[in-house]
Design a protein around this motif. Structure first.
Motif, PDB file in Angstrom:
ATOM      1  N   LYS A  59     -18.060 -63.937  24.856  1.00 32.44           N
ATOM      2  CA  LYS A  59     -16.890 -63.581  24.059  1.00 32.44           C
ATOM      3  C   LYS A  59     -17.066 -62.221  23.411  1.00 32.44           C
ATOM      4  N   TYR A  60     -18.249 -61.946  22.917  1.00 28.71           N
ATOM      5  CA  TYR A  60     -18.547 -60.657  22.306  1.00 28.71           C
ATOM      6  C   TYR A  60     -20.030 -60.380  22.485  1.00 28.71           C
ATOM      7  N   LEU A  61     -20.400 -59.101  22.503  1.00 29.96           N
ATOM      8  CA  LEU A  61     -21.780 -58.729  22.789  1.00 29.96           C
ATOM      9  C   LEU A  61     -22.648 -58.645  21.540  1.00 29.96           C
ATOM     10  N   HIS A  62     -22.071 -58.205  20.421  1.00 28.44           N
ATOM     11  CA  HIS A  62     -22.877 -57.952  19.230  1.00 28.44           C
ATOM     12  C   HIS A  62     -22.396 -58.816  18.073  1.00 28.44           C
ATOM     13  N   GLU A  63     -23.228 -59.694  17.605  1.00 33.18           N
ATOM     14  CA  GLU A  63     -22.894 -60.621  16.532  1.00 33.18           C
ATOM     15  C   GLU A  63     -22.486 -59.877  15.259  1.00 33.18           C
ATOM     16  N   SER A  64     -23.214 -58.820  14.892  1.00 36.81           N
ATOM     17  CA  SER A  64     -22.918 -58.118  13.642  1.00 36.81           C
ATOM     18  C   SER A  64     -21.531 -57.458  13.690  1.00 36.81           C
ATOM     19  N   ARG A  65     -21.168 -56.902  14.831  1.00 36.08           N
ATOM     20  CA  ARG A  65     -19.843 -56.298  14.954  1.00 36.08           C
ATOM     21  C   ARG A  65     -18.753 -57.359  14.870  1.00 36.08           C
ATOM     22  N   HIS A  66     -19.011 -58.510  15.454  1.00 40.77           N
ATOM     23  CA  HIS A  66     -18.044 -59.605  15.408  1.00 40.77           C
ATOM     24  C   HIS A  66     -17.833 -60.067  13.973  1.00 40.77           C
ATOM     25  N   ARG A  67     -18.924 -60.241  13.224  1.00 42.83           N
ATOM     26  CA  ARG A  67     -18.810 -60.683  11.820  1.00 42.83           C
ATOM     27  C   ARG A  67     -18.029 -59.655  11.002  1.00 42.83           C
ATOM     28  N   HIS A  68     -18.316 -58.376  11.220  1.00 40.36           N
ATOM     29  CA  HIS A  68     -17.615 -57.311  10.494  1.00 40.36           C
ATOM     30  C   HIS A  68     -16.113 -57.359  10.787  1.00 40.36           C
ATOM     31  N   ALA A  69     -15.758 -57.506  12.043  1.00 38.39           N
ATOM     32  CA  ALA A  69     -14.342 -57.549  12.429  1.00 38.39           C
ATOM     33  C   ALA A  69     -13.653 -58.772  11.846  1.00 38.39           C
ATOM     34  N   MET A  70     -14.362 -59.890  11.777  1.00 37.73           N
ATOM     35  CA  MET A  70     -13.768 -61.109  11.234  1.00 37.73           C
ATOM     36  C   MET A  70     -13.501 -60.992   9.737  1.00 37.73           C
ATOM     37  N   GLN A  71     -14.275 -60.171   9.034  1.00 34.16           N
ATOM     38  CA  GLN A  71     -14.109 -60.036   7.583  1.00 34.16           C
ATOM     39  C   GLN A  71     -13.067 -58.988   7.205  1.00 34.16           C
ATOM     40  N   ARG A  72     -12.658 -58.143   8.132  1.00 33.59           N
ATOM     41  CA  ARG A  72     -11.673 -57.106   7.822  1.00 33.59           C
ATOM     42  C   ARG A  72     -10.296 -57.707   7.596  1.00 33.59           C
ATOM     43  N   LYS A  73      -9.556 -57.099   6.694  1.00 32.38           N
ATOM     44  CA  LYS A  73      -8.200 -57.547   6.397  1.00 32.38           C
ATOM     45  C   LYS A  73      -7.294 -57.192   7.568  1.00 32.38           C
ATOM     46  N   ARG A  74      -6.370 -58.089   7.849  1.00 38.34           N
ATOM     47  CA  ARG A  74      -5.454 -57.879   8.967  1.00 38.34           C
ATOM     48  C   ARG A  74      -4.013 -57.990   8.484  1.00 38.34           C
ATOM     49  N   GLY A  75      -3.145 -57.263   9.165  1.00 40.77           N
ATOM     50  CA  GLY A  75      -1.724 -57.307   8.849  1.00 40.77           C
ATOM     51  C   GLY A  75      -1.007 -58.331   9.710  1.00 40.77           C
ATOM     52  N   ASP A  76       0.311 -58.239   9.706  1.00 41.36           N
ATOM     53  CA  ASP A  76       1.102 -59.132  10.547  1.00 41.36           C
ATOM     54  C   ASP A  76       0.773 -58.887  12.009  1.00 41.36           C
ATOM     55  N   GLY A  77       0.628 -59.929  12.764  1.00 39.47           N
ATOM     56  CA  GLY A  77       0.309 -59.805  14.183  1.00 39.47           C
ATOM     57  C   GLY A  77      -1.177 -59.674  14.460  1.00 39.47           C
ATOM     58  N   GLY A  78      -2.022 -59.684  13.427  1.00 39.63           N
ATOM     59  CA  GLY A  78      -3.459 -59.649  13.624  1.00 39.63           C
ATOM     60  C   GLY A  78      -4.062 -58.264  13.730  1.00 39.63           C
ATOM     61  N   ARG A  79      -3.262 -57.213  13.582  1.00 44.76           N
ATOM     62  CA  ARG A  79      -3.798 -55.853  13.672  1.00 44.76           C
ATOM     63  C   ARG A  79      -4.506 -55.488  12.379  1.00 44.76           C
ATOM     64  N   PHE A  80      -5.562 -54.695  12.494  1.00 41.51           N
ATOM     65  CA  PHE A  80      -6.284 -54.238  11.319  1.00 41.51           C
ATOM     66  C   PHE A  80      -5.410 -53.275  10.527  1.00 41.51           C
ATOM     67  N   PHE A  81      -5.571 -53.290   9.197  1.00 42.53           N
ATOM     68  CA  PHE A  81      -4.867 -52.329   8.352  1.00 42.53           C
ATOM     69  C   PHE A  81      -5.496 -50.956   8.516  1.00 42.53           C
ATOM     70  N   SER A  82      -4.659 -49.934   8.471  1.00 42.37           N
ATOM     71  CA  SER A  82      -5.174 -48.558   8.471  1.00 42.37           C
ATOM     72  C   SER A  82      -5.670 -48.263   7.054  1.00 42.37           C
ATOM     73  N   PRO A  83      -6.486 -47.221   6.867  1.00 44.56           N
ATOM     74  CA  PRO A  83      -6.944 -46.888   5.507  1.00 44.56           C
ATOM     75  C   PRO A  83      -5.779 -46.657   4.547  1.00 44.56           C
ATOM     76  N   LYS A  84      -4.704 -46.044   5.028  1.00 45.20           N
ATOM     77  CA  LYS A  84      -3.542 -45.795   4.181  1.00 45.20           C
ATOM     78  C   LYS A  84      -2.903 -47.117   3.752  1.00 45.20           C
ATOM     79  N   GLU A  85      -2.772 -48.047   4.668  1.00 45.68           N
ATOM     80  CA  GLU A  85      -2.179 -49.348   4.348  1.00 45.68           C
ATOM     81  C   GLU A  85      -3.045 -50.116   3.352  1.00 45.68           C
ATOM     82  N   ARG A  86      -4.365 -50.027   3.513  1.00 49.01           N
ATOM     83  CA  ARG A  86      -5.263 -50.696   2.565  1.00 49.01           C
ATOM     84  C   ARG A  86      -5.104 -50.122   1.165  1.00 49.01           C
ATOM     85  N   GLU A  87      -4.989 -48.792   1.092  1.00 48.80           N
ATOM     86  CA  GLU A  87      -4.830 -48.137  -0.204  1.00 48.80           C
ATOM     87  C   GLU A  87      -3.513 -48.560  -0.857  1.00 48.80           C
ATOM     88  N   GLU A  88      -2.444 -48.623  -0.074  1.00 51.38           N
ATOM     89  CA  GLU A  88      -1.147 -49.047  -0.602  1.00 51.38           C
ATOM     90  C   GLU A  88      -1.200 -50.483  -1.105  1.00 51.38           C
TER      91      GLU A  88
END
Length: 109
Positions: A59-88
């Motif tokens: 499913k994924y090659l690197h466990e640490s990258r997977h954990r990092h991606a799972m902890q990131r905030k996501r918007g509608d549709g599952g896309r990651f927020f851009s830095p500007k969106e996070r700041e807003e």
């Protein structure tokens, strides 16, 4: 001056074997890469037959990258927020907290 009148010669493309199984158009590849692609496919098939490589990908090659991606905030549709969106979002949250603190009255006892 070029003898061909300045025209760029077209790349020669060769269809890959096994494309007959597809009902769509055959897959064309660069003629210079054709033999290497076939050789790589044969080597991979041989290793799969010997059981040296799995038939399914992980499913994924690197466990640490997977954990990092799972902890990131996501918007509608599952896309990651851009830095500007996070700041807003952070500014909106701060405004909500400040607004909530203004409405509360503190009593000293």
């Amino acid at each position: 001056m070029m003898p061909s009148g300045g025209a760029v010669p077209a790349m020669q493309r060769i269809p890959l074997p096994g494309a007959e199984m597809l009902e769509e158009e055959p897959l064309y590849v660069n003629a210079k890469q054709y033999h290497r692609i076939l050789k790589r496919r044969q080597a991979r098939a041989k290793l799969e037959a010997e059981g040296k490589i799995p038939k399914e990908r992980r499913k994924y090659l690197h466990e640490s990258r997977h954990r990092h991606a799972m902890q990131r905030k996501r918007g509608d549709g599952g896309r990651f927020f851009s830095p500007k969106e996070r700041e807003e979002m952070a500014l909106a949250l701060v405004r909500e907290l400040v607004k909530g603190n203004r409405n509360q009255t503190f009593r000293r006892g």
